[in-house]
Design a protein around this motif. Structure first.
Motif, PDB file in Angstrom:
ATOM      1  N   LEU A 277      -1.463   2.724  -9.647  1.00  0.00           N
ATOM      2  CA  LEU A 277      -0.314   3.495  -9.375  1.00  0.00           C
ATOM      3  C   LEU A 277       0.722   3.531 -10.599  1.00  0.00           C
ATOM      4  O   LEU A 277       1.154   4.556 -10.891  1.00  0.00           O
ATOM      5  CB  LEU A 277       0.597   2.626  -8.435  1.00  0.00           C
ATOM      6  N   GLN A 318      -7.756   0.661  -0.038  1.00  0.00           N
ATOM      7  CA  GLN A 318      -6.445  -0.158   0.417  1.00  0.00           C
ATOM      8  C   GLN A 318      -6.314  -0.533   1.750  1.00  0.00           C
ATOM      9  O   GLN A 318      -7.126  -0.015   2.645  1.00  0.00           O
ATOM     10  CB  GLN A 318      -4.958   0.799  -0.147  1.00  0.00           C
ATOM     11  N   HIS A 323      -1.234   5.429   4.103  1.00  0.00           N
ATOM     12  CA  HIS A 323       0.194   5.197   3.235  1.00  0.00           C
ATOM     13  C   HIS A 323      -0.264   5.078   1.873  1.00  0.00           C
ATOM     14  O   HIS A 323       0.820   5.547   1.035  1.00  0.00           O
ATOM     15  CB  HIS A 323       0.665   3.656   3.882  1.00  0.00           C
ATOM     16  N   SER A 324      -1.189   4.656   1.363  1.00  0.00           N
ATOM     17  CA  SER A 324      -1.688   4.392   0.035  1.00  0.00           C
ATOM     18  C   SER A 324      -1.529   5.958  -0.797  1.00  0.00           C
ATOM     19  O   SER A 324      -0.987   6.041  -1.880  1.00  0.00           O
ATOM     20  CB  SER A 324      -2.697   3.792  -0.184  1.00  0.00           C
ATOM     21  N   GLN A 326       0.240   8.565   0.305  1.00  0.00           N
ATOM     22  CA  GLN A 326       1.433   8.896   0.286  1.00  0.00           C
ATOM     23  C   GLN A 326       2.126   8.318  -1.030  1.00  0.00           C
ATOM     24  O   GLN A 326       2.974   9.047  -1.639  1.00  0.00           O
ATOM     25  CB  GLN A 326       1.922   8.702   1.752  1.00  0.00           C
ATOM     26  N   GLN A 327       1.827   7.200  -1.018  1.00  0.00           N
ATOM     27  CA  GLN A 327       2.640   6.426  -1.959  1.00  0.00           C
ATOM     28  C   GLN A 327       2.080   6.943  -3.402  1.00  0.00           C
ATOM     29  O   GLN A 327       3.060   7.263  -4.256  1.00  0.00           O
ATOM     30  CB  GLN A 327       2.203   4.904  -2.004  1.00  0.00           C
ATOM     31  N   GLU A 330       4.056  10.148  -4.083  1.00  0.00           N
ATOM     32  CA  GLU A 330       5.573   9.967  -4.487  1.00  0.00           C
ATOM     33  C   GLU A 330       5.405   9.456  -5.895  1.00  0.00           C
ATOM     34  O   GLU A 330       6.565   9.923  -6.539  1.00  0.00           O
ATOM     35  CB  GLU A 330       6.139   8.907  -3.408  1.00  0.00           C
ATOM     36  N   ILE A 331       4.560   8.821  -6.492  1.00  0.00           N
ATOM     37  CA  ILE A 331       4.728   8.451  -7.843  1.00  0.00           C
ATOM     38  C   ILE A 331       4.280   9.488  -8.884  1.00  0.00           C
ATOM     39  O   ILE A 331       5.058   9.251  -9.763  1.00  0.00           O
ATOM     40  CB  ILE A 331       3.617   6.932  -7.863  1.00  0.00           C
TER      41      ILE A 331
END
Length: 343
Positions: A277, A318, A323-324, A326-327, A330-331
């Motif tokens: 990330l 993960q 969800h990962s 999407q995370q 977003e980053i």
């Protein structure tokens, strides 16, 4: 009488690259390390061996003395030395700066692979009450795959290729074996993309495929095919931003892939496929070059399939892959790139 170099840090990079290059440049080398057991063995053996795993050659690297930072003789040798080098990691450089309070100005080359290392070390000197004026602190970039076998052995496993690249600076003492460049920033960008970004990318894909070592990912034809178009776009970035010749970039990319494919240096893939990330941020290696090209009107669509596979590979490891993913999107925080990637 040979000039004296004091080198701080006797880990894999220090013993695998910097100390051998100092020795080959004609210096008597004194090393400094906080590991007393390692220092004792190095002193007892008057050096150590390095194995060039790609050629099968073994070399003995002599050291003239080995000291601990608390040893009384260190200040004596620091003042007699012509040159100081380090490979202790950025977070430990302040310990080196503290030891230079009573030392006359000279050249210090921080072989830490951090950009603007000279300015950073100058700030550490200032924090210790040392006027940085008079010291020569050229920026430095290093590259060599090295593995330490300590405490099982003093042997360092490495490769025949390597570079210590130093920014040209008037008055600085730069060893003959070190490479001098007029633009260290360009060299950092070249290494970051052709070595670090490539290694990171294939490692995340390799980890998702269940591979154990970096060399397995580097020698995989399918992984190389997955990343090929993305790397072609990043080479366009290096060509446009740094003026590199395309043939040179292709030659170096091939060289680095061959280096990373060396099965005799078993670097665990998890030691590379980490901090995803952080690396996917818009200011970091995977995304920033694409944003620069995109802002110049360059089509980056060839890079998108790999980016999708990269994100999905990491997300698959993960707990919640949807969800990962999407995370990660977003980053990335770039509307155009995220739209190309899809949801």
């Amino acid at each position: 009488m040979k000039p004296i170099a004091i080198h701080f840090g006797t880990g894999a990079l220090g013993r695998g690259l910097v100390v051998p290059y100092l020795h080959e440049s004609g210096f008597d080398v004194i090393t400094v390390d906080t590991d007393r057991a390692l220092a004792l063995q190095l002193k007892k053996n008057q050096g150590y061996d390095i194995s060039l795993t790609d050629t099968g050659e073994t070399r003995h690297i002599p050291v003239n003395d080995v000291l601990h930072p608390d040893d009384d003789m260190l200040q004596h040798w620091l003042n007699k030395a012509s040159l100081i080098t380090t490979s202790v990691r950025k977070e430990n450089l302040h310990h080196v700066a503290r030891l230079l309070r009573a030392v006359s100005p000279k050249t210090v080359i921080c072989c830490e692979n951090i950009e603007q290392s000279g300015a950073f070390f100058a700030s550490l000197l200032e924090q210790e009450g040392i006027v940085a004026e008079g010291w020569h602190l050229p920026d430095c970039m290093v590259d060599r795959i090295c593995a330490s076998l300590w405490p099982a052995s003093l042997l360092i496993e490495t490769e025949s290729w390597g570079t210590v690249c130093v920014q040209a600076q008037e008055g600085a003492l730069i060893p003959e074996k070190f490479e001098i460049t007029e633009n260290i920033d360009f060299r950092f960008q070249e290494k970051r993309i052709l070595v670090n970004t490539y290694a990171d990318g294939i490692s995340f894909l390799g980890a998702a495929a269940g591979l154990e070592y970096l060399y397995e990912a580097a020698e995989s034809a399918s992984i190389d095919a997955d990343i090929a178009d993305y790397m072609a776009v990043l080479k366009d970035y290096l060509k446009q931003e740094c003026g590199y010749d395309p043939d040179y970039l292709n030659r170096m990319a091939k060289k680095h892939r061959n280096r990373l494919s060396n099965p005799k240096i078993k670097r665990e893939i998890g030691s590379v496929a980490r901090s995803f990330l952080e690396k996917i941020r818009p200011t970091e290696r995977f995304i920033y070059p694409l944003i620069v090209l995109q802002n110049k009107g360059v089509n980056i669509d060839r890079a998108i399939p790999f980016l999708n596979k990269l994100i999905n590979s990491w997300a698959s490891l993960q707990r919640d892959d949807a969800h990962s993913r999407q995370q990660a999107l977003e980053i990335i925080d770039n509307k155009e790139i995220v739209e190309k990637l899809g949801t």
